[in-house]
Enzyme design. Structure first.
Site, mmCIF file in Angstrom:
data_model
loop_
_atom_site.group_PDB
_atom_site.id
_atom_site.type_symbol
_atom_site.label_atom_id
_atom_site.label_comp_id
_atom_site.label_asym_id
_atom_site.label_seq_id
_atom_site.Cartn_x
_atom_site.Cartn_y
_atom_site.Cartn_z
ATOM 1 N N GLU A 222 -16.263 39.432 -68.381
ATOM 2 C CA GLU A 222 -15.681 38.113 -68.107
ATOM 3 C C GLU A 222 -16.363 37.078 -68.992
ATOM 4 O O GLU A 222 -17.583 37.115 -69.168
ATOM 5 C CB GLU A 222 -15.932 37.804 -66.620
ATOM 6 C CG GLU A 222 -15.375 36.470 -66.156
ATOM 7 C CD GLU A 222 -15.769 36.202 -64.697
ATOM 8 O OE1 GLU A 222 -15.875 37.162 -63.908
ATOM 9 O OE2 GLU A 222 -15.980 35.032 -64.363
ATOM 10 N N ASP B 14 -20.426 39.316 -66.224
ATOM 11 C CA ASP B 14 -19.967 37.942 -66.487
ATOM 12 C C ASP B 14 -21.148 37.170 -67.061
ATOM 13 O O ASP B 14 -21.941 36.591 -66.311
ATOM 14 C CB ASP B 14 -19.456 37.257 -65.215
ATOM 15 C CG ASP B 14 -19.056 35.797 -65.497
ATOM 16 O OD1 ASP B 14 -19.022 35.405 -66.698
ATOM 17 O OD2 ASP B 14 -18.783 35.051 -64.542
ATOM 18 N N ASP C 284 -12.184 33.185 -67.350
ATOM 19 C CA ASP C 284 -12.507 32.333 -66.201
ATOM 20 C C ASP C 284 -12.524 30.867 -66.651
ATOM 21 O O ASP C 284 -11.547 30.139 -66.451
ATOM 22 C CB ASP C 284 -13.873 32.781 -65.633
ATOM 23 C CG ASP C 284 -14.434 31.838 -64.577
ATOM 24 O OD1 ASP C 284 -13.693 30.970 -64.090
ATOM 25 O OD2 ASP C 284 -15.634 31.954 -64.232
ATOM 26 N N HIS D 14 -27.373 30.709 -62.024
ATOM 27 C CA HIS D 14 -27.434 31.100 -60.614
ATOM 28 C C HIS D 14 -28.820 31.602 -60.195
ATOM 29 O O HIS D 14 -28.997 32.044 -59.065
ATOM 30 C CB HIS D 14 -26.399 32.188 -60.313
ATOM 31 C CG HIS D 14 -24.990 31.706 -60.478
ATOM 32 N ND1 HIS D 14 -23.912 32.544 -60.496
ATOM 33 C CD2 HIS D 14 -24.482 30.451 -60.631
ATOM 34 C CE1 HIS D 14 -22.796 31.840 -60.658
ATOM 35 N NE2 HIS D 14 -23.120 30.577 -60.745
ATOM 36 N N LYS E 115 -9.641 31.410 -59.075
ATOM 37 C CA LYS E 115 -10.479 30.641 -58.147
ATOM 38 C C LYS E 115 -9.653 29.476 -57.610
ATOM 39 O O LYS E 115 -9.239 28.604 -58.386
ATOM 40 C CB LYS E 115 -11.698 30.088 -58.882
ATOM 41 C CG LYS E 115 -12.716 31.124 -59.335
ATOM 42 C CD LYS E 115 -13.710 30.477 -60.309
ATOM 43 C CE LYS E 115 -14.931 31.335 -60.550
ATOM 44 N NZ LYS E 115 -15.712 30.854 -61.722
ATOM 45 N N GLU F 234 -24.076 37.216 -64.512
ATOM 46 C CA GLU F 234 -23.745 38.174 -63.446
ATOM 47 C C GLU F 234 -23.704 39.612 -63.960
ATOM 48 O O GLU F 234 -23.032 39.901 -64.952
ATOM 49 C CB GLU F 234 -22.376 37.825 -62.833
ATOM 50 C CG GLU F 234 -22.347 36.399 -62.297
ATOM 51 C CD GLU F 234 -20.985 35.955 -61.799
ATOM 52 O OE1 GLU F 234 -20.124 36.810 -61.516
ATOM 53 O OE2 GLU F 234 -20.787 34.731 -61.713
ATOM 54 N N SER G 101 -21.309 26.896 -62.683
ATOM 55 C CA SER G 101 -20.988 27.073 -64.101
ATOM 56 C C SER G 101 -19.484 26.836 -64.254
ATOM 57 O O SER G 101 -18.709 27.755 -64.442
ATOM 58 C CB SER G 101 -21.380 28.480 -64.557
ATOM 59 O OG SER G 101 -20.629 29.458 -63.873
ATOM 60 N N LYS H 19 -14.226 39.453 -56.831
ATOM 61 C CA LYS H 19 -15.685 39.347 -56.903
ATOM 62 C C LYS H 19 -16.114 38.286 -55.913
ATOM 63 O O LYS H 19 -15.591 37.176 -55.893
ATOM 64 C CB LYS H 19 -16.181 39.078 -58.321
ATOM 65 C CG LYS H 19 -15.882 37.731 -58.922
ATOM 66 C CD LYS H 19 -16.742 37.528 -60.178
ATOM 67 C CE LYS H 19 -16.754 36.083 -60.621
ATOM 68 N NZ LYS H 19 -17.630 35.848 -61.780
ATOM 69 N N GLU I 258 -25.901 34.151 -55.638
ATOM 70 C CA GLU I 258 -24.808 35.004 -55.166
ATOM 71 C C GLU I 258 -25.324 36.275 -54.511
ATOM 72 O O GLU I 258 -24.581 37.243 -54.327
ATOM 73 C CB GLU I 258 -23.839 35.308 -56.323
ATOM 74 C CG GLU I 258 -23.173 34.021 -56.832
ATOM 75 C CD GLU I 258 -22.021 34.255 -57.773
ATOM 76 O OE1 GLU I 258 -21.819 35.405 -58.221
ATOM 77 O OE2 GLU I 258 -21.299 33.280 -58.072
ATOM 78 N N HIS J 235 -14.820 34.188 -55.479
ATOM 79 C CA HIS J 235 -15.560 33.136 -54.757
ATOM 80 C C HIS J 235 -16.114 32.136 -55.770
ATOM 81 O O HIS J 235 -15.887 32.275 -56.976
ATOM 82 C CB HIS J 235 -16.728 33.786 -53.996
ATOM 83 C CG HIS J 235 -17.756 34.390 -54.925
ATOM 84 N ND1 HIS J 235 -19.025 34.705 -54.548
ATOM 85 C CD2 HIS J 235 -17.677 34.724 -56.244
ATOM 86 C CE1 HIS J 235 -19.690 35.206 -55.578
ATOM 87 N NE2 HIS J 235 -18.894 35.227 -56.600
HETATM 88 P P1 PGA Z 1 -19.523 29.415 -60.526
HETATM 89 O O1 PGA Z 1 -19.771 30.867 -61.089
HETATM 90 O O2 PGA Z 1 -18.903 29.515 -59.190
HETATM 91 O O3 PGA Z 1 -20.911 28.832 -60.514
HETATM 92 O O4 PGA Z 1 -18.617 28.720 -61.510
HETATM 93 C C1 PGA Z 1 -18.872 31.923 -60.942
HETATM 94 C C2 PGA Z 1 -18.342 32.418 -62.257
HETATM 95 O O5 PGA Z 1 -18.675 31.932 -63.354
HETATM 96 O O6 PGA Z 1 -17.510 33.331 -62.245
HETATM 97 ZN ZN ZN Z 2 -17.230 33.437 -64.522
#
Ligand code: PGA
Ligand code: ZN
Length: 433
Positions: free
Chosen positions: A287, A242, A314, A155, A339, A164, A42, A390, A205, A367
């Site tokens: 988030e 999230d 994010d 996911h 990230k 999430e 995502s 996270k 995840e 991650h």
């Molecule tokens: P992604 O998801 O690694 O698939 O982007 C993680 C997130 O959205 O925080």
């Molecule tokens: Zn996110």
């Protein structure tokens, strides 16, 4: 001075079975280290470019042989002989060599692989653990983890639109106690789901991914699990969401396709979050509560809820220092998700963390949903004193690798180790006051 002498890349698989890069850096004195690059599903639109071959005959176009070749030819030719202990100079050199604003030419996967491999080689060269090498010798703060115990969105193949549902054991005295609380809650959740006849298979995840009736039902199930495990929700263990709403945003509306529920306007989406916080005071961070393209939504969300909880950006900030600075000016969010592969170098990642600190924003390292057994983010979290991370649930080896790395760090630091749970908890409680 230890110089960069050799770079080799290998096309390996990530936790979803898609190709990614492992890069090995060798220094002039023979010291060697390897780093592996993660990959998101995502993704934010303005993330640095993950270079894929596009050759449909291999891995459905997802091969990374071009990125591998960039590491071993162009990048190596340009950085050979540079001081391995000068991360900032190395990263700047690679950005200049790439020459695009988003690392589209050489690939952020190629550049990050080199950046991280050299960071690891430099630590080995100096005989330091990575967290001490990247930070300073006094780095001793182990972050409060956000464990993603229930997966939805992109996911998981279930009926939950939000991506999430996380738990954070902020009340634990030590990191290892927090990890235990999370693992016990995860197992309690499994038995809660099992008793209700719900599926206990896991998503990308490592969180459970059952078919549920609504996007709020996971919260009830998780609260039940926390109680069942013997902890107090909102005190020992808090909740983090999230929903990754950029994935739900279509033509100016939020569309809940997986659960088959209605749509919401941006104003309704924000009302929904506000109501959810009233209903569940155990939620202490949200988030991507609105989409990256919903700028006014972000401003409104921040005005309405920014003094109640952490609002983490994010997809909208994509760990990009200049995009983040603009977001701060625009009054968006009060925390940032960090990230490495969204931006592509260790130096720019550390810069974002600095900007967060200087502006009173929280910073949470993360991650990606596609991961490897690389544990660099655990060390980076400690190095930068970040306080929160996270990195998935308490299942799946690529997630556990990071959580186990903190156990090693905690043991190594001995009585110097501090767990960030209570300090981050108090900080965000103070926001409410
Ligand atoms: P992604 O998801 O690694 O698939 O982007 C993680 C997130 O959205 O925080
Ligand atoms: Zn996110």
């Amino acid at each position: 001075m230890s110089e960069i002498a050799r770079l080799e890349a290998l096309e390996i698989l990530d936790s979803r079975g898609n190709p990614t890069l492992a890069v090995t850096a060798t220094l002039s004195n023979g010291v060697q280290a390897t780093a592996k690059v993660p990959s998101g599903a995502s993704t934010g639109k303005r993330e640095a470019v993950e270079l894929r071959d596009g050759d449909k005959r291999r891995y459905d176009g997802k091969g990374v042989l071009r990125a591998k070749s960039h590491v071993e030819t162009e990048i190596l030719n340009w950085v050979r002989g540079l001081d391995a202990n000068n991360q900032a100079a190395l990263d700047k050199t690679m950005c200049e060599l790439d020459g695009t604003p988003n690392k589209a030419r050489l690939g952020a996967n190629a550049i990050l692989g080199v950046s991280l491999a050299v960071a690891r080689a430099s630590a080995a060269d100096r005989g330091l653990p990575l967290y001490a090498s990247l930070g300073d010798l006094s780095a001793n703060l182990i972050p409060a983890p956000w464990f993603n115990v229930l997966n939805g969105g992109r996911h998981a193949d279930n009926s939950v639109d939000f991506q999430e549902f996380m738990i954070s054991p902020v009340g634990a005295p030590r990191y290892s106690d927090g990890l235990r609380a999370a693992a016990e809650t995860f197992h309690a959740l499994k038995s809660v789901l099992h008793k209700k006849g719900l599926n206990t298979a896991v998503g990308d995840e490592g969180g459970f991914a059952p078919q549920l009736k609504s996007n709020e039902e996971p919260i009830e199930l998780i609260l039940e699990a926390i109680h069942k495990a013997g902890y107090k929700p909102g005190k020992d263990v808090v909740l983090v969401l999230d929903p990754a709403t950029s994935e739900l945003f279509e033509d100016g509306e939020y569309v809940f396709a997986k659960s088959g529920k209605n749509r919401m306007s941006p104003a309704q989406m924000i009302e929904f979050w506000s109501g959810l916080l009233d209903q569940y005071p155990e939620i202490w961070a949200l988030e991507d509560g609105v989409a990256e393209d919903d700028r006014t939504g972000w401003q409104r969300l921040t005005r309405m809820l920014g003094d109640r909880i952490q609002l983490v950006g994010d997809d909208n900030f994509v760990t990009n220092p200049s995009i983040f600075k603009q977001g701060i000016k625009d009054g968006i969010a009060n925390a940032i998700l960090i990230k490495l592969n969204q931006i592509g170098t260790v130096t720019e990642t550390l810069e974002c963390i600095q900007i967060a600190r200087a502006n009173g924003y929280g910073a949470v390292i993360s991650h990606r949903s596609g991961e490897t057994d690389d544990t660099s983010i655990a060390d980076l979290a400690v190095a930068a004193g970040m306080g929160q991370i996270k990195t998935g649930s308490t299942s799946r080896g690529e997630r556990i690798a990071k959580y186990n790395r903190f156990l090693e760090i905690e043991q190594e630091l001995g009585s110097k180790a501090r767990y960030a749970g209570s300090s981050v908890y108090e900080r965000w409680q103070a926001v409410k006051a």
